[in-house]
Enzyme design. Structure first.
Site, PDB file in Angstrom:
ATOM      1  N   GLU A 108      -0.044  40.837  22.923  1.00  0.00           N
ATOM      2  CA  GLU A 108      -1.198  40.565  22.070  1.00  0.00           C
ATOM      3  C   GLU A 108      -1.235  39.099  21.661  1.00  0.00           C
ATOM      4  O   GLU A 108      -0.196  38.446  21.539  1.00  0.00           O
ATOM      5  CB  GLU A 108      -1.110  41.418  20.791  1.00  0.00           C
ATOM      6  CG  GLU A 108      -1.076  42.900  21.097  1.00  0.00           C
ATOM      7  CD  GLU A 108      -1.029  43.784  19.863  1.00  0.00           C
ATOM      8  OE1 GLU A 108      -1.481  44.928  19.959  1.00  0.00           O
ATOM      9  OE2 GLU A 108      -0.542  43.335  18.814  1.00  0.00           O
ATOM     10  N   CYS A 121      -2.276  32.587  17.546  1.00  0.00           N
ATOM     11  CA  CYS A 121      -0.940  33.161  17.422  1.00  0.00           C
ATOM     12  C   CYS A 121      -0.653  33.869  18.741  1.00  0.00           C
ATOM     13  O   CYS A 121      -1.378  34.776  19.135  1.00  0.00           O
ATOM     14  CB  CYS A 121      -0.928  34.146  16.248  1.00  0.00           C
ATOM     15  SG  CYS A 121       0.631  35.014  16.060  1.00  0.00           S
ATOM     16  N   CYS A 135       9.588  44.964  11.207  1.00  0.00           N
ATOM     17  CA  CYS A 135       8.606  44.413  12.146  1.00  0.00           C
ATOM     18  C   CYS A 135       8.262  45.441  13.219  1.00  0.00           C
ATOM     19  O   CYS A 135       9.155  46.008  13.857  1.00  0.00           O
ATOM     20  CB  CYS A 135       9.170  43.148  12.792  1.00  0.00           C
ATOM     21  SG  CYS A 135       8.099  42.450  14.062  1.00  0.00           S
TER      22      CYS A 135
END
Ligand code: SAH
Length: 367
Positions: A108, A121, A135
């Protein structure tokens, strides 16, 4: 040739992605083009189209003969990233894209447009092997490293969308790139350094971004931090600290059992000395886990007087996690404790929570 008994059609096959122009420096690109029977300067022309004009449509490359375009596209510009899904929020100024790689692995990237900057990002690995319990990316483990071109193409995909005016707010350019998507960038060191060079070298070699606009974020792989300091690419280093004491950090960032807080910070200060860049300390505030006043004081003790900036990140929710973000009053007290000691601190604006696109939420599902 496959060995007898080898599973030939195992799927998805994990392997090196096909070679791509963005894996290569300008000299290697020319060599590759010459090996195709074309003059070496065609490599520069195509690179200028790809990186300088952000054109991925060979029909637009009017300075290159049609036959040469076809040859180069077929041999050196394979499609590495196929969009599976794009979702947006913040009125279209935050866009998360799920990409399928050649072997079926998913990664992603997230584009975030602010009034004064656009940040991409990006992911450096499919999955992650660092296993931080808060996470989402860490929960499924590591699938594989990305190649330099797979990393660069995430940025280029965002740059093209922006240039074409497809992102709310009209045509624009990417000003910042953060290696804060999936993966531990310093565990895929060569490909990440290669990608950074592609981003900062001027066209036709690269995208010509400022190194100051690029941030490499790490759990604290000490030998790699020290190596990065010698590369002559003064990117911003971000260290995901999350706790000032080894006892807690051992549980939040498991690699801490290998490299302790003091060693990680020593390497960070050496990085700041070598690059004159302010090191960013990332600290996800987790309610009643790492947000106590005494931990804020201990953190200040470690950081005071250094070239540093603390980024506090309100913990983002992840599936199955028992943890949650700190109470507002505890967050405020944490900020004040650092400010009192003169340690620069900001609380990160966590974009993209509602599309699972915020820090620690990237898990690449297609549903
Ligand atoms: N592996 C690198 C790059 C990932 S960056 C690193 O750890 O630095 C992602 C940042 O988001 C890291 O600082 C990470 O610790 C933080 N993060 C992970 N999960 C989070 C969550 N649930 N809420 C807030 N921040 C999180």
């Amino acid at each position: 040739m496959p060995e007898p008994g080898e599973l030939v059609f195992a799927s998805p096959r994990r392997g090196k992605p096909p070679r791509h122009l963005m894996d290569l420096d300008p000299a290697a690109r020319r060599e590759a083009v010459v090996a195709l029977g074309l003059p070496g300067f065609r490599a520069d022309q195509v690179s200028r189209q790809w990186l300088g004009r952000l054109s991925d449509d060979p029909a637009d490359w009017s300075d290159v003969p049609a036959e040469a375009r076809t040859t180069i596209v077929e041999a050196l510009l394979p499609t590495l990233l196929t969009p599976v899904r794009a979702i947006d929020c913040d009125s279209g100024t935050t866009v998360k894209t799920v990409w399928r790689l050649h072997d079926g692995a998913l990664v992603e990237s997230v584009l975030m447009r602010y009034p004064e900057r656009v940040t991409m990002c990006i992911s450096s690995q499919a999955g992650c092997g660092m296993n931080c319990p808060f996470c989402a990316t860490g929960q499924a483990g590591l699938t594989r490293n990305l190649s330099t071109a797979e990393i660069v193409e995430q940025v280029l995909a965002g740059a093209r969308s922006l240039a074409r005016g497809e992102i709310a707010g009209g045509p624009g350019r990417i000003s910042n790139v953060v290696f804060m998507g999936m993966g531990e960038p310093l565990a895929n060191y060569q490909a990440v350094v290669g990608a950074v060079r592609r981003l900062i070298e001027p066209a036709p070699s690269g995208l010509g971004m400022s190194a100051r606009g690029i941030t490499v974020s790490t759990v604290g792989l000490v030998p790699r931090i020290r190596e990065l300091a010698t590369e002559g690419i003064p990117v911003t280093l971000a260290v995901s600290l999350h706790a000032p004491d080894d006892e807690l950090r051992d549980t939040l960032v498991p690699v801490n059992t290998r490299w302790k807080v003091a060693e990680v910070l020593d390497a960070a200060w050496a990085y700041a000395d070598a690059t004159h860049r302010r090191v960013s300390i990332e600290y996800a505030l987790i309610k009643d886990v790492n947000d106590q006043a005494w931990r804020a004081d201990l953190l200040a003790d470690l950081l005071v007087g250094h070239l540093v900036h603390v980024n506090l990140i309100p913990l983002n929710p992840t599936p199955g996690s028992k943890w949650t973000a700190s109470r507002p009053e505890d967050e405020r007290a944490f900020v004040r404790a650092l400010e009192r000691r003169g340690v620069p601190v900001t609380v990160r604006d966590t974009r993209g929570r509602e599309i699972d696109g915020a820090c620690g939420q990237l898990a690449a599902t297609t549903s």
